[in-house]
Design a protein around this motif. Structure first.
Motif, mmCIF file in Angstrom:
data_model
loop_
_atom_site.group_PDB
_atom_site.id
_atom_site.type_symbol
_atom_site.label_atom_id
_atom_site.label_comp_id
_atom_site.label_asym_id
_atom_site.label_seq_id
_atom_site.Cartn_x
_atom_site.Cartn_y
_atom_site.Cartn_z
ATOM 1 N N LEU A 53 0.755 -1.139 -0.218
ATOM 2 C CA LEU A 53 -0.170 -0.081 0.011
ATOM 3 C C LEU A 53 0.851 1.304 -0.102
ATOM 4 O O LEU A 53 0.617 2.166 -0.865
ATOM 5 N N LEU A 54 1.943 1.033 0.839
ATOM 6 C CA LEU A 54 2.806 2.477 0.926
ATOM 7 C C LEU A 54 3.722 2.454 -0.101
ATOM 8 O O LEU A 54 4.298 3.337 -0.547
ATOM 9 N N ALA A 107 -2.114 2.034 7.266
ATOM 10 C CA ALA A 107 -1.721 2.149 5.730
ATOM 11 C C ALA A 107 -2.754 2.568 4.684
ATOM 12 O O ALA A 107 -2.696 3.213 3.880
ATOM 13 N N TYR A 108 -3.694 1.964 5.105
ATOM 14 C CA TYR A 108 -5.054 2.064 4.380
ATOM 15 C C TYR A 108 -5.605 3.893 4.356
ATOM 16 O O TYR A 108 -5.868 4.529 3.331
ATOM 17 N N TYR A 145 -3.723 6.357 4.856
ATOM 18 C CA TYR A 145 -2.576 7.251 4.359
ATOM 19 C C TYR A 145 -2.929 7.111 2.948
ATOM 20 O O TYR A 145 -2.958 8.004 2.304
ATOM 21 N N LYS A 146 -3.374 5.800 2.406
ATOM 22 C CA LYS A 146 -3.802 5.753 0.884
ATOM 23 C C LYS A 146 -4.874 6.675 0.769
ATOM 24 O O LYS A 146 -5.029 7.379 -0.541
ATOM 25 N N LYS A 200 -4.162 10.125 0.385
ATOM 26 C CA LYS A 200 -3.409 10.393 -0.805
ATOM 27 C C LYS A 200 -4.495 10.585 -1.903
ATOM 28 O O LYS A 200 -4.302 11.501 -2.777
ATOM 29 N N THR A 201 -5.344 9.773 -1.888
ATOM 30 C CA THR A 201 -6.376 9.808 -2.995
ATOM 31 C C THR A 201 -7.446 11.023 -2.987
ATOM 32 O O THR A 201 -7.564 11.612 -3.943
#
Lengths: 229, 118
Positions: free
Chosen positions: A81-82, B96-97, B99-100, B103-104
């Motif tokens: 993911l990262l 982590a999700y 963060y993702k 980002k989007t």
């Protein structure tokens, strides 16, 4: 408002359930039969004074192998993911820490690392074990990242440590299948003197492998979150 | 003693669930889940606790012969060790999700993510 009421109603019903459990709970006066067997026979059968370790690594070894796999998958997914993050590297170098902090970390890092190793090597004798030792090693890496922003981990080396220790864990388990009673049986090696560092068969070996694997894995996860891995 | 620990664990679970349900910020929800996770671990440890007994590690103070009457249940503790490790993995994955997602869309407010809403 209706939403908040729904939330409170749900939690109230849950609390009723929990209250039933707490109110009707009476403390056990003796160990459950399985636990009594583990406690009564464990020291003779497996030679590990720390009975939690005996349960985690030997009696329920298969569960621990699954646990290590879950942690590996989580680390893998975080990496996926990262990403490697090469394109989104932080612009410019971060502010360096003061000289005092940098020097202190250079001295503290090996000690923290050594402490992690101590925890997982003594996992069968005293409180501690592979997962705890691995977490201490990862916290040493975190200390390094906080104090020295420019530092990079050697991913190739860490991946090699991680995969080799995971692979060896399964191999040691198979050794138990060949030389002793079953998969992950710790009696594949002689039990040795009760309470000595090199005793309890393969338990210290398995915990060392787990410690290395968890330490490497969590260090990489921590570095991925830093963003410029 | 076990009763207090168990009640505290259940209260932590409720606090965590309340936080996860009532907050709109994804990071806060993740923290709330971590609190609930701690509550579950506390309840599990409390189940194995017995008054007046000591930790399941044998040494000079607890000889092997008396072990079954002197120490607490090691099985829930082993379970909680597993649960803590899985909790770390789940929390890392959630972060982590998050963060993702940030980002989007550039926001962590869950009411902005309407793609799966019906």
């Amino acid at each position: 408002m209706a939403k908040r009421l729904l939330i409170i109603l749900t939690l109230f019903l849950l609390a009723l359930m929990f209250w039933d459990v707490v109110a009707s709970y009476s403390e056990k006066q003796q160990l459950a039969p399985v636990a009594a067997h583990y406690v009564g026979q464990g020291p003779d059968e497996l030679g590990a004074p720390n009975l939690v370790t005996a349960v985690v690594v030997a009696y329920r070894g298969l569960d621990t192998l699954g646990e290590v796999t879950v942690l590996f998958l989580a680390a893998l997914a975080v990496g996926l993911l990262l990403g490697t993050g090469a394109s989104e590297r932080n612009t410019g170098p971060a502010n360096p820490a003061s000289e005092i902090v940098e020097t202190a970390v250079e001295y503290l890092f090996p000690i923290a690392l050594l402490f992690g190793v101590y925890i997982f090597i003594n996992g069968h004798l005293s409180p501690g074990g592979g997962f705890q030792g691995g977490a201490v090693i990862a916290s040493a890496s975190l200390l390094l990242f906080l104090a020295l922003p420019g530092v990079r981990l050697r991913h190739a080396l860490l991946s090699a440590i991680e995969s080799l220790s995971g692979f060896s864990y399964v191999l040691v388990g198979l050794l138990g299948l060949v030389l002793a009673g079953g998969f992950l049986d710790n009696r594949a090696l002689p039990l040795g003197d009760y309470g000595a560092l090199f005793s309890a068969g393969t338990i210290p070996i398995i915990y060392t492998l787990i410690g290395l694997k968890v330490g490497a894995e969590l260090s990489v996860v921590v570095e991925r979150f830093r963003g410029n891995a | 003693m076990a009763m207090i620990a168990m009640a505290t664990g259940f209260v932590l679970i409720l606090i965590g669930l309340f936080g996860a349900l009532s907050n709109r910020n994804i990071l806060r929800m993740i923290v709330a889940f971590a609190v609930a996770n701690t509550g579950v671990n506390l309840v599990l440890v409390a189940v194995g606790y017995m008054d007046g007994r000591t930790a399941p590690i044998l040494n000079e103070a607890v000889p092997v012969a008396e072990a079954t009457t002197r120490i607490i249940d090691p099985v829930p503790q082993a379970l909680v060790l597993t649960a803590i490790v899985i909790g770390v993995g789940v929390t890392a994955l959630m972060l982590a999700y998050a963060y993702k997602l940030f980002k989007t869309k550039g926001t962590l407010d869950i009411s902005q993510y309407t793609d799966l809403k019906w």
